[in-house]
Design a protein around this motif. Sequence first.
Motif, PDB file in Angstrom:
ATOM      1  N   GLY A  82       0.822  -1.222   0.000  1.00 53.87           N
ATOM      2  CA  GLY A  82       0.000   0.000   0.000  1.00 53.87           C
ATOM      3  C   GLY A  82       0.845   1.257   0.000  1.00 53.87           C
ATOM      4  O   GLY A  82       0.534   2.229  -0.698  1.00 53.87           O
ATOM      5  N   ALA A  83       1.946   1.250   0.778  1.00 57.76           N
ATOM      6  CA  ALA A  83       2.844   2.414   0.799  1.00 57.76           C
ATOM      7  C   ALA A  83       3.494   2.616  -0.567  1.00 57.76           C
ATOM      8  O   ALA A  83       3.633   3.753  -1.049  1.00 57.76           O
ATOM      9  CB  ALA A  83       3.912   2.234   1.873  1.00 57.76           C
ATOM     10  N   ALA A  84       3.886   1.502  -1.229  1.00 54.12           N
ATOM     11  CA  ALA A  84       4.487   1.623  -2.559  1.00 54.12           C
ATOM     12  C   ALA A  84       3.486   2.174  -3.564  1.00 54.12           C
ATOM     13  O   ALA A  84       3.825   3.007  -4.409  1.00 54.12           O
ATOM     14  CB  ALA A  84       4.994   0.255  -3.018  1.00 54.12           C
ATOM     15  N   LEU A  85       2.225   1.710  -3.482  1.00 53.75           N
ATOM     16  CA  LEU A  85       1.200   2.224  -4.376  1.00 53.75           C
ATOM     17  C   LEU A  85       0.968   3.719  -4.154  1.00 53.75           C
ATOM     18  O   LEU A  85       0.840   4.494  -5.108  1.00 53.75           O
ATOM     19  CB  LEU A  85      -0.112   1.460  -4.160  1.00 53.75           C
ATOM     20  CG  LEU A  85      -0.193   0.065  -4.796  1.00 53.75           C
ATOM     21  CD1 LEU A  85      -1.438  -0.667  -4.296  1.00 53.75           C
ATOM     22  CD2 LEU A  85      -0.207   0.178  -6.308  1.00 53.75           C
ATOM     23  N   ALA A  86       0.925   4.139  -2.890  1.00 49.73           N
ATOM     24  CA  ALA A  86       0.707   5.553  -2.586  1.00 49.73           C
ATOM     25  C   ALA A  86       1.855   6.413  -3.106  1.00 49.73           C
ATOM     26  O   ALA A  86       1.640   7.497  -3.649  1.00 49.73           O
ATOM     27  CB  ALA A  86       0.533   5.753  -1.076  1.00 49.73           C
ATOM     28  N   LEU A  87       3.092   5.917  -2.960  1.00 43.24           N
ATOM     29  CA  LEU A  87       4.234   6.661  -3.477  1.00 43.24           C
ATOM     30  C   LEU A  87       4.170   6.766  -4.998  1.00 43.24           C
ATOM     31  O   LEU A  87       4.515   7.792  -5.592  1.00 43.24           O
ATOM     32  CB  LEU A  87       5.533   5.978  -3.057  1.00 43.24           C
ATOM     33  CG  LEU A  87       5.944   6.137  -1.589  1.00 43.24           C
ATOM     34  CD1 LEU A  87       7.152   5.269  -1.275  1.00 43.24           C
ATOM     35  CD2 LEU A  87       6.247   7.600  -1.277  1.00 43.24           C
ATOM     36  N   GLY A  88       3.714   5.679  -5.647  1.00 40.45           N
ATOM     37  CA  GLY A  88       3.594   5.720  -7.103  1.00 40.45           C
ATOM     38  C   GLY A  88       2.572   6.738  -7.565  1.00 40.45           C
ATOM     39  O   GLY A  88       2.812   7.483  -8.522  1.00 40.45           O
ATOM     40  N   VAL A  89       1.431   6.786  -6.886  1.00 40.06           N
ATOM     41  CA  VAL A  89       0.414   7.786  -7.236  1.00 40.06           C
ATOM     42  C   VAL A  89       0.970   9.195  -7.043  1.00 40.06           C
ATOM     43  O   VAL A  89       0.737  10.097  -7.844  1.00 40.06           O
ATOM     44  CB  VAL A  89      -0.849   7.576  -6.385  1.00 40.06           C
ATOM     45  CG1 VAL A  89      -1.844   8.713  -6.605  1.00 40.06           C
ATOM     46  CG2 VAL A  89      -1.496   6.237  -6.719  1.00 40.06           C
ATOM     47  N   LEU A  90       1.745   9.379  -5.964  1.00 40.86           N
ATOM     48  CA  LEU A  90       2.361  10.679  -5.703  1.00 40.86           C
ATOM     49  C   LEU A  90       3.296  11.083  -6.839  1.00 40.86           C
ATOM     50  O   LEU A  90       3.280  12.224  -7.313  1.00 40.86           O
ATOM     51  CB  LEU A  90       3.119  10.623  -4.383  1.00 40.86           C
ATOM     52  CG  LEU A  90       3.777  11.907  -3.883  1.00 40.86           C
ATOM     53  CD1 LEU A  90       2.725  12.926  -3.519  1.00 40.86           C
ATOM     54  CD2 LEU A  90       4.674  11.622  -2.690  1.00 40.86           C
ATOM     55  N   LEU A  91       4.115  10.135  -7.316  1.00 40.49           N
ATOM     56  CA  LEU A  91       5.070  10.434  -8.381  1.00 40.49           C
ATOM     57  C   LEU A  91       4.393  10.644  -9.726  1.00 40.49           C
ATOM     58  O   LEU A  91       4.948  11.308 -10.605  1.00 40.49           O
ATOM     59  CB  LEU A  91       6.098   9.303  -8.481  1.00 40.49           C
ATOM     60  CG  LEU A  91       7.047   9.149  -7.284  1.00 40.49           C
ATOM     61  CD1 LEU A  91       7.912   7.916  -7.448  1.00 40.49           C
ATOM     62  CD2 LEU A  91       7.916  10.388  -7.124  1.00 40.49           C
TER      63      LEU A  91
END
Length: 371
Positions: free
Chosen positions: A42-51
């Motif tokens: 979930g943290a990786a997905l959130a970082l991807g959306v941020l980028l």
Amino acid sequence: MTLQPLWPLWALVLVWGGLLVFCAVHLVRQRRHRGAWARRTGAALALGVLLLGPSLVDRNGTTMQTNAEVFFVVDRTGSMAAEDYDGARPRLEGVRYDIPAIVDAFPGGRFTVIGWDSQATRQLPLTTDARAVKSWAETFQQELTSYSAGSQVDRPLAALQEALTGAAERNPNNVRIVYFLSDGENTDGSASSADAELASFEALAPLVDGGAVLGYGTSEGGKMRTYDGVTPLESAPYIPDPTQGGADALSVIDEVTLRTIAEQLGVTYVHRITPDTVEGFTSGIDLEDIAGDGRREEVVYRPVLWPAAAVALGLIAWELFVVARAYPTRLGPDGFESRRSAFGGRRAPARTATPGAGSTEPITPTKAGVR
């Protein structure tokens, strides 16, 4: 909603894609710790959306964007301090008035400044920041009198040629406009050399699409105050003329030289003695011919990053909390070393006490009074 990636797409695929695949694989394979890997995924997905840079269209509008490149070539020698502009004001004040007015005549253009005194230097690179050009015009001063090495109007020739050539190579379809601001006076130390043969600007003509040579000063001339960088100009003494027994030196405009430079560059010559309008030598350059209607539609986006950032920060903080709880190791009340797993739960004892040297059987804990 639209996406405006903060990283290049190849970097997103390589870095974020790899991280996401790593977490997803462990989420499937690590069944006993699926909750921990779900948190990391979930943290990786959130970082991807941020980028990926989710954004909203803030406003649609038209901004003036032209391919006009304006080159200011400014005389900073001591003679430009002669007090014969608009009465008894220094010629530099005419330059300070004209440069901002010319900038305003080319909205959306790019500007650069080449100044020269004892040597020619690029004062500002090509920039669309009109405020930077105006600030330079408001604050620039004449050269220090003690460092003066005379005045030659062909001194900025090499710097101007380099700037024009570089601009033409980078953007051959752009229009290059040159404004040469000087009094045209040529001196070699204390000896006048107004009749000296000067290098020609004619080779630059193919690179120049418009502009003007602006001349400052009068045929009667004006006195010049010394400049040391410390003494206020209004109280500084006038520069003496050693050839006249120490009397105040006079600087006289050389319009013949200025007209010659204008002819060589293929632009007009304008005598500037008062702060008049600049329309006469700026309006002849039609921006509609330069870049269509001189406008293009520009969409402005407003990034909406806080939701993804909040989720990523929360999950990362959760992960750090779990990891912190797992360490350091400690001894339990029964004497066995234990540690809490970063994935939850309690691990088996890390070691057992031995009854003595050479024995391999563990000691069985007993209750008080029981053997």
